[in-house]
Design an enzyme around this catalytic site. Structure first.
Site, short mmCIF file in Angstrom:
data_model
loop_
_atom_site.label_atom_id
_atom_site.label_comp_id
_atom_site.label_asym_id
_atom_site.label_seq_id
_atom_site.Cartn_x
_atom_site.Cartn_y
_atom_site.Cartn_z
N GLU A 34 0.74 -1.14 0.12
CA GLU A 34 -0.02 0.03 -0.14
C GLU A 34 0.76 1.22 -0.12
O GLU A 34 1.79 1.20 0.40
CB GLU A 34 -0.93 -0.08 1.33
CG GLU A 34 -2.00 -1.07 1.07
CD GLU A 34 -3.02 -1.24 2.30
OE1 GLU A 34 -4.02 -1.43 2.09
OE2 GLU A 34 -2.55 -0.80 3.44
N CYS A 76 -1.67 6.25 10.08
CA CYS A 76 -0.37 5.84 10.39
C CYS A 76 -0.46 4.67 11.16
O CYS A 76 -1.38 4.52 12.12
CB CYS A 76 0.42 6.86 11.25
SG CYS A 76 1.98 6.27 12.16
N CYS A 121 6.21 -6.92 7.33
CA CYS A 121 7.58 -6.49 8.22
C CYS A 121 7.76 -7.44 9.19
O CYS A 121 6.94 -8.41 9.64
CB CYS A 121 6.57 -5.18 8.87
SG CYS A 121 7.92 -4.27 9.84
N SER A 157 11.05 5.93 15.00
CA SER A 157 9.80 5.40 15.83
C SER A 157 10.36 5.12 17.18
O SER A 157 10.61 4.02 17.52
CB SER A 157 9.25 4.26 15.16
OG SER A 157 8.74 4.48 13.88
N PHE A 158 10.09 6.22 18.09
CA PHE A 158 10.61 5.97 19.52
C PHE A 158 9.51 5.41 20.46
O PHE A 158 9.81 4.29 20.76
CB PHE A 158 11.03 7.42 19.92
CG PHE A 158 11.94 7.45 21.04
CD1 PHE A 158 13.40 6.89 20.64
CD2 PHE A 158 11.73 7.82 22.28
CE1 PHE A 158 14.34 6.90 21.56
CE2 PHE A 158 12.78 7.59 23.29
CZ PHE A 158 14.10 7.21 22.84
#
Length: 394
Positions: free
Chosen positions: A115, A368, A135, A248-249
């Site tokens: 996507e 997101c 992922c 990305s914390f």
């Protein structure tokens, strides 16, 4: 684990090779295109010039038919047609949100699908690009993380996402027309499906094409790569790509981050921050963006906000607060608006920009953390979907 620990082969999925046939020129570096042309009969002395001509047709004008490349001789065009193709991913579906966000489901080699999301805003338009099918990171708040990693995307499949979006937006300039600086697609963020730094070479080559001054012509400052913290590749990103960096914390203690972002068990907060402190100096970036998803009762306390400020002390940074975008079966809830604002206020008073991201494309599952290929979702049985959404027995 030390920052220079090698990335083992278990996180590299080798892209499936296409069957023998014409070579796709999309995604090749200039050097690789030159070698490919020479291998198929282009005289070596002409190869650099031919690369420049073809490159401009493909990436500046969006032309994919060799017959339309009119500054090449008819004989040479026929030679190219016999040996090469100019192919991009196939757009399977296109959805448009109420807020103007567009989500494309694109099909790549092997029948796999990823996507891509285009987010229009005042004065800019951002394309969220995927780097992997699925992922490997299994971040517990992310829908993509529930889809197993299938393989890395090739450079052609990555830059091809940009090209098909430009097709849909009518963004290719008219050949011979005066240059128009107005762009609908002005920014790229590598924040789609996958971890970009687990596919470094293909991401690098694709972004070099996007930044090429004779092609798509995006400034490196308009490209942001988001990583969950693949520490050994962060310095390499600064040197070989030089784009903006987001991380990305999402947590301020290792215990919480180990759960939310399991890669933290390999490269913890201390090791990650050490790598991030060096990045702006090497890449000449203005600052690093820390992405922080707001999860009710998990990472959204005042104490978390104060701890975050202490952790990033000395790093030129922006903290991007992301209201959690829920998906069927998600184990978390979004923090309240008041809680998010209070969190943001603590960070702002400490001297850091702390914008709260406005969710975009939620109605088409394009926000997101919501991306997941439609075919993967479709594989679920009705019983599974009912269980996930709490509708079992309804």
């Amino acid at each position: 684990m030390p920052a220079n620990a090698p990335i083992t082969q278990d996180v590299h999925t080798i892209p499936r090779k296409l069957p023998d046939g014409p070579v796709n020129l999309v995604g090749l570096t200039r050097a690789a295109m030159r070698d490919a042309l020479i291998a198929e009969g282009t005289p070596e002395k002409q190869a650099k010039m031919r690369v420049g001509q073809i490159w401009q047709w493909i990436y500046q004008w969006g032309v994919r038919d060799f017959d339309l490349m009119t500054n090449l001789s008819k004989a040479y065009r026929a030679q190219l047609k016999e040996k090469f193709v100019v192919e991009v991913p196939e757009v399977v579906t296109r959805q448009v949100s109420e807020d103007g966000t567009r989500k494309y489901l694109v099909r790549i080699a092997g029948g796999h699908e990823v996507e891509v999301v285009y987010i229009p805003d005042e004065g800019r338009g951002t394309l969220c690009v995927s780097s992997q099918v699925g992922c490997t990171l299994t971040c517990s708040f992310c829908h993509t993380g529930t889809q197993k990693l299938v393989r890395n995307l090739t450079a052609a499949e990555i830059i091809g996402q940009v090209m098909v979006a430009r097709d849909d937006l009518g963004e290719w300039p008219e050949i011979g027309a005066p240059k128009d600086e107005t762009r609908l697609l002005s920014n790229i963020v590598l924040m789609g499906m996958g971890e970009p730094l687990y596919n470094f070479e293909n991401v690098r080559d694709a972004m070099k094409i996007a930044m090429d001054p004779e092609g798509i012509q995006l400034s490196r400052r308009r490209i942001t790569l988001s990583t969950s913290g693949v520490v050994p590749e962060i310095a390499r990103t600064a040197v070989e790509i030089g784009c903006q960096l987001a991380v990305s914390f999402h947590a301020t203690t290792d215990d919480v981050r180990d759960t939310l972002v399991p890669i933290n068990k390999r490269w913890n907060i201390e090791v990650l921050l050490e790598a991030l402190r060096a990045y702006p100096k090497v890449s000449n970036s203005e600052r690093i963006t820390f992405e922080y998803v707001m999860l009710h009762g998990v990472n959204d306390s005042d104490e978390d906000a104060r701890r975050l400020v202490k952790l990033i002390d000395g790093i030129p940074a922006k903290i991007n607060l992301i209201p959690f975008n829920e998906w069927p079966g998600a184990p978390y809830k979004r923090s309240s608006n008041n809680r998010i604002r209070a969190f943001a206020d603590i960070i702002y008073k400490a001297g850091y920009a702390s914008p709260i991201r406005t969710p975009r494309g939620e109605d088409i599952m394009a926000a997101c953390g919501q991306l997941k290929s439609a075919t993967e979702r479709a594989r679920k049985s009705r019983k599974q979907i009912a269980a996930e959404t709490g509708l079992a027995g309804a």
